[in-house]
Design a protein around this motif. Structure first.
Motif, PDB file in Angstrom:
ATOM      1  N   GLU A   1     -10.539   8.063   2.846  1.00 45.85           N
ATOM      2  CA  GLU A   1     -10.016   8.183   4.198  1.00 45.85           C
ATOM      3  C   GLU A   1      -8.800   7.147   4.482  1.00 45.85           C
ATOM      4  OE1 GLU A   1     -10.607  10.645   6.000  1.00 45.85           O
ATOM      5  OE2 GLU A   1     -12.325  11.306   4.851  1.00 45.85           O
ATOM      6  N   ARG A   2      -7.616   7.680   4.668  1.00 48.42           N
ATOM      7  CA  ARG A   2      -6.506   6.781   4.903  1.00 48.42           C
ATOM      8  C   ARG A   2      -6.052   6.545   6.214  1.00 48.42           C
ATOM      9  NH1 ARG A   2      -2.765  10.343   0.843  1.00 48.42           N
ATOM     10  NH2 ARG A   2      -1.502   8.130   0.768  1.00 48.42           N
ATOM     11  N   PRO A   3      -5.765   5.337   6.547  1.00 45.63           N
ATOM     12  CA  PRO A   3      -5.105   5.307   7.790  1.00 45.63           C
ATOM     13  C   PRO A   3      -3.948   5.969   8.286  1.00 45.63           C
ATOM     14  CG  PRO A   3      -5.536   3.186   6.988  1.00 45.63           C
ATOM     15  CD  PRO A   3      -5.709   4.222   5.804  1.00 45.63           C
ATOM     16  N   VAL A   4      -3.865   6.482   9.488  1.00 48.16           N
ATOM     17  CA  VAL A   4      -2.695   7.349   9.836  1.00 48.16           C
ATOM     18  C   VAL A   4      -1.774   6.209  10.704  1.00 48.16           C
ATOM     19  CG1 VAL A   4      -1.872   9.227  11.528  1.00 48.16           C
ATOM     20  CG2 VAL A   4      -3.966   9.345  10.018  1.00 48.16           C
ATOM     21  N   TRP A   5      -0.310   6.071  10.315  1.00 47.40           N
ATOM     22  CA  TRP A   5       0.567   5.573  10.909  1.00 47.40           C
ATOM     23  C   TRP A   5       1.433   6.474  11.713  1.00 47.40           C
ATOM     24  CZ3 TRP A   5       2.005   0.289  10.064  1.00 47.40           C
ATOM     25  CH2 TRP A   5       1.143  -0.470   9.228  1.00 47.40           C
ATOM     26  N   TYR A   6       2.170   5.973  12.614  1.00 47.03           N
ATOM     27  CA  TYR A   6       3.239   6.591  13.328  1.00 47.03           C
ATOM     28  C   TYR A   6       4.444   5.572  13.409  1.00 47.03           C
ATOM     29  CZ  TYR A   6       6.273   8.832  16.853  1.00 47.03           C
ATOM     30  OH  TYR A   6       7.122   9.304  17.454  1.00 47.03           O
ATOM     31  N   ALA A   7       5.646   6.195  13.102  1.00 50.01           N
ATOM     32  CA  ALA A   7       6.755   5.279  13.337  1.00 50.01           C
ATOM     33  C   ALA A   7       7.876   6.041  14.005  1.00 50.01           C
ATOM     34  CB  ALA A   7       7.564   5.084  11.774  1.00 50.01           C
ATOM     35  N   SER A   8       8.130   5.453  15.079  1.00 48.25           N
ATOM     36  CA  SER A   8       9.272   6.000  16.034  1.00 48.25           C
ATOM     37  C   SER A   8      10.531   5.937  15.387  1.00 48.25           C
ATOM     38  CB  SER A   8       9.141   5.467  17.214  1.00 48.25           C
ATOM     39  OG  SER A   8       9.960   4.215  17.364  1.00 48.25           O
ATOM     40  N   SER A   9      11.485   6.777  15.818  1.00 48.35           N
ATOM     41  CA  SER A   9      13.025   6.539  15.388  1.00 48.35           C
ATOM     42  C   SER A   9      13.553   5.354  16.343  1.00 48.35           C
ATOM     43  CB  SER A   9      13.668   7.971  16.071  1.00 48.35           C
ATOM     44  OG  SER A   9      13.647   7.985  17.406  1.00 48.35           O
TER      45      SER A   9
ATOM     46  N   SER B   1      -1.750   6.105   4.705  1.00 46.82           N
ATOM     47  CA  SER B   1      -1.380   4.993   3.771  1.00 46.82           C
ATOM     48  C   SER B   1      -2.737   4.662   3.147  1.00 46.82           C
ATOM     49  CB  SER B   1      -0.999   3.633   4.456  1.00 46.82           C
ATOM     50  OG  SER B   1      -2.230   3.174   5.256  1.00 46.82           O
ATOM     51  N   GLY B   2      -2.672   3.983   1.847  1.00 43.46           N
ATOM     52  CA  GLY B   2      -3.720   3.628   0.956  1.00 43.46           C
ATOM     53  C   GLY B   2      -4.171   4.625   0.110  1.00 43.46           C
ATOM     54  N   ASP B   3      -5.350   4.481  -0.181  1.00 43.11           N
ATOM     55  CA  ASP B   3      -6.117   5.692  -1.285  1.00 43.11           C
ATOM     56  C   ASP B   3      -7.131   6.257  -0.742  1.00 43.11           C
ATOM     57  OD1 ASP B   3      -4.440   4.668  -3.362  1.00 43.11           O
ATOM     58  OD2 ASP B   3      -5.578   2.984  -3.598  1.00 43.11           O
TER      59      ASP B   3
ATOM     60  N   ALA C   1       0.926  -1.085   0.002  1.00 49.44           N
ATOM     61  CA  ALA C   1       0.025  -0.085  -0.167  1.00 49.44           C
ATOM     62  C   ALA C   1       0.911   1.376  -0.133  1.00 49.44           C
ATOM     63  CB  ALA C   1      -0.932   0.077   1.199  1.00 49.44           C
ATOM     64  N   SER C   2       0.324   2.270  -0.367  1.00 53.69           N
ATOM     65  CA  SER C   2       1.089   3.597  -0.644  1.00 53.69           C
ATOM     66  C   SER C   2       1.398   4.294   0.718  1.00 53.69           C
ATOM     67  CB  SER C   2       0.415   4.790  -1.335  1.00 53.69           C
ATOM     68  OG  SER C   2      -0.934   4.934  -0.716  1.00 53.69           O
ATOM     69  N   LEU C   3       2.585   4.744   0.842  1.00 51.40           N
ATOM     70  CA  LEU C   3       2.568   5.262   2.176  1.00 51.40           C
ATOM     71  C   LEU C   3       3.317   6.988   2.086  1.00 51.40           C
ATOM     72  CD1 LEU C   3       2.920   4.575   5.321  1.00 51.40           C
ATOM     73  CD2 LEU C   3       5.320   3.844   4.676  1.00 51.40           C
ATOM     74  N   GLU C   4       2.538   7.835   2.602  1.00 46.70           N
ATOM     75  CA  GLU C   4       2.911   9.274   2.469  1.00 46.70           C
ATOM     76  C   GLU C   4       3.391   9.933   3.823  1.00 46.70           C
ATOM     77  OE1 GLU C   4       1.038  13.331   0.973  1.00 46.70           O
ATOM     78  OE2 GLU C   4       0.048  11.430   0.887  1.00 46.70           O
ATOM     79  N   VAL C   5       4.540  10.564   4.043  1.00 48.89           N
ATOM     80  CA  VAL C   5       4.784  11.151   5.056  1.00 48.89           C
ATOM     81  C   VAL C   5       4.074  12.545   5.332  1.00 48.89           C
ATOM     82  CG1 VAL C   5       6.742  12.362   4.308  1.00 48.89           C
ATOM     83  CG2 VAL C   5       6.605  11.777   6.722  1.00 48.89           C
ATOM     84  N   ILE C   6       3.418  12.641   6.390  1.00 50.50           N
ATOM     85  CA  ILE C   6       2.679  13.959   6.427  1.00 50.50           C
ATOM     86  C   ILE C   6       3.175  14.948   7.442  1.00 50.50           C
ATOM     87  CG2 ILE C   6       0.730  13.327   5.238  1.00 50.50           C
ATOM     88  CD1 ILE C   6      -0.731  12.965   8.017  1.00 50.50           C
ATOM     89  N   ALA C   7       3.847  14.350   8.529  1.00 52.55           N
ATOM     90  CA  ALA C   7       4.229  15.196   9.551  1.00 52.55           C
ATOM     91  C   ALA C   7       5.365  14.609  10.485  1.00 52.55           C
ATOM     92  CB  ALA C   7       3.216  15.895  10.731  1.00 52.55           C
ATOM     93  N   GLY C   8       6.037  15.191  11.194  1.00 50.92           N
ATOM     94  CA  GLY C   8       6.981  14.427  12.191  1.00 50.92           C
ATOM     95  C   GLY C   8       6.932  15.184  13.601  1.00 50.92           C
TER      96      GLY C   8
END
Length: 192
Positions: free
Chosen positions: A66-74, A61-63, A44-51
């Motif tokens: 409404e697209r789910p929001v992911w958080y990825a930590s450092s 992610s996705g199309d 699925a597509s993944l687009e960074v929107i903030a940090g």
């Protein structure tokens, strides 16, 4: 235009709102320069929107719509935190210590998260008594109704718990772990 896309547009066009979300809510739309080629195992597509100030990043992610929001930590943890941007912003505004609720979740125990939320809220309000005012301003500016803390903790728990194996987040460094942390709330001596 979807509700999420509209919210993101409003944040990008309103410098004061963008600053308010960056501080104290750690959703900074100016922090989008991340490398290491993040991707989802599902394709699925993944687009960074903030940090945030810890080096973590928020993705959609996705199309549409409404697209789910992911958080990825450092530190190499990632997962879905909300089904769309609107819900993610409600979470960030209403539960600004959400990352610590997960960290002190005793491997995903809802009662541990509830206990951690209680301590974290008390500590945060002691450090920043103006937080409720900032929460009200941010919610009003975005046209969002922020739910009570117990409801937000339950939704965060359910969303993170339900991130399935097909939703594996990875980058050039490898696979990320889930967002639930191993520590019980009592790990902090002030919370015993």
């Amino acid at each position: 235009m979807s509700r999420s896309a509209e919210l993101l547009r409003r944040i990008r066009e309103d410098e004061n709102l963008a600053e308010l979300l960056a501080h104290p809510f750690e959703f900074d739309i100016r922090r989008t320069a991340y490398t290491d080629a993040p991707r989802l195992a599902s394709g699925a597509s993944l687009e960074v929107i903030a940090g945030d100030s810890t080096g973590g990043a928020f993705y959609v992610s996705g199309d549409e719509p409404e697209r789910p929001v992911w958080y990825a930590s450092s530190e190499g943890e990632a997962g879905i935190i909300a089904p769309d941007l609107s819900e993610a912003l409600v979470l960030l505004i209403g539960l600004p210590y959400w990352r610590d609720c997960l960290k002190f979740s005793d491997n995903g125990d809802l009662d541990a998260m509830r206990t951690a939320a209680s301590f974290l809220r008390r500590d945060l309000l002691a450090d920043d008594p103006a937080l409720p005012s900032a929460q009200a301003r941010a919610a009003e500016a975005l046209g969002l109704a922020v739910d009570p803390v117990p409801a937000l903790v339950e939704r965060l728990h359910a969303t993170v718990r339900d991130t399935g194996p097909a939703d594996l987040f990875l980058d050039d460094t490898g696979e990320y772990d889930g967002l639930f942390g191993p520590f019980p709330p009592s790990r902090n001596p002030r919370r015993r």
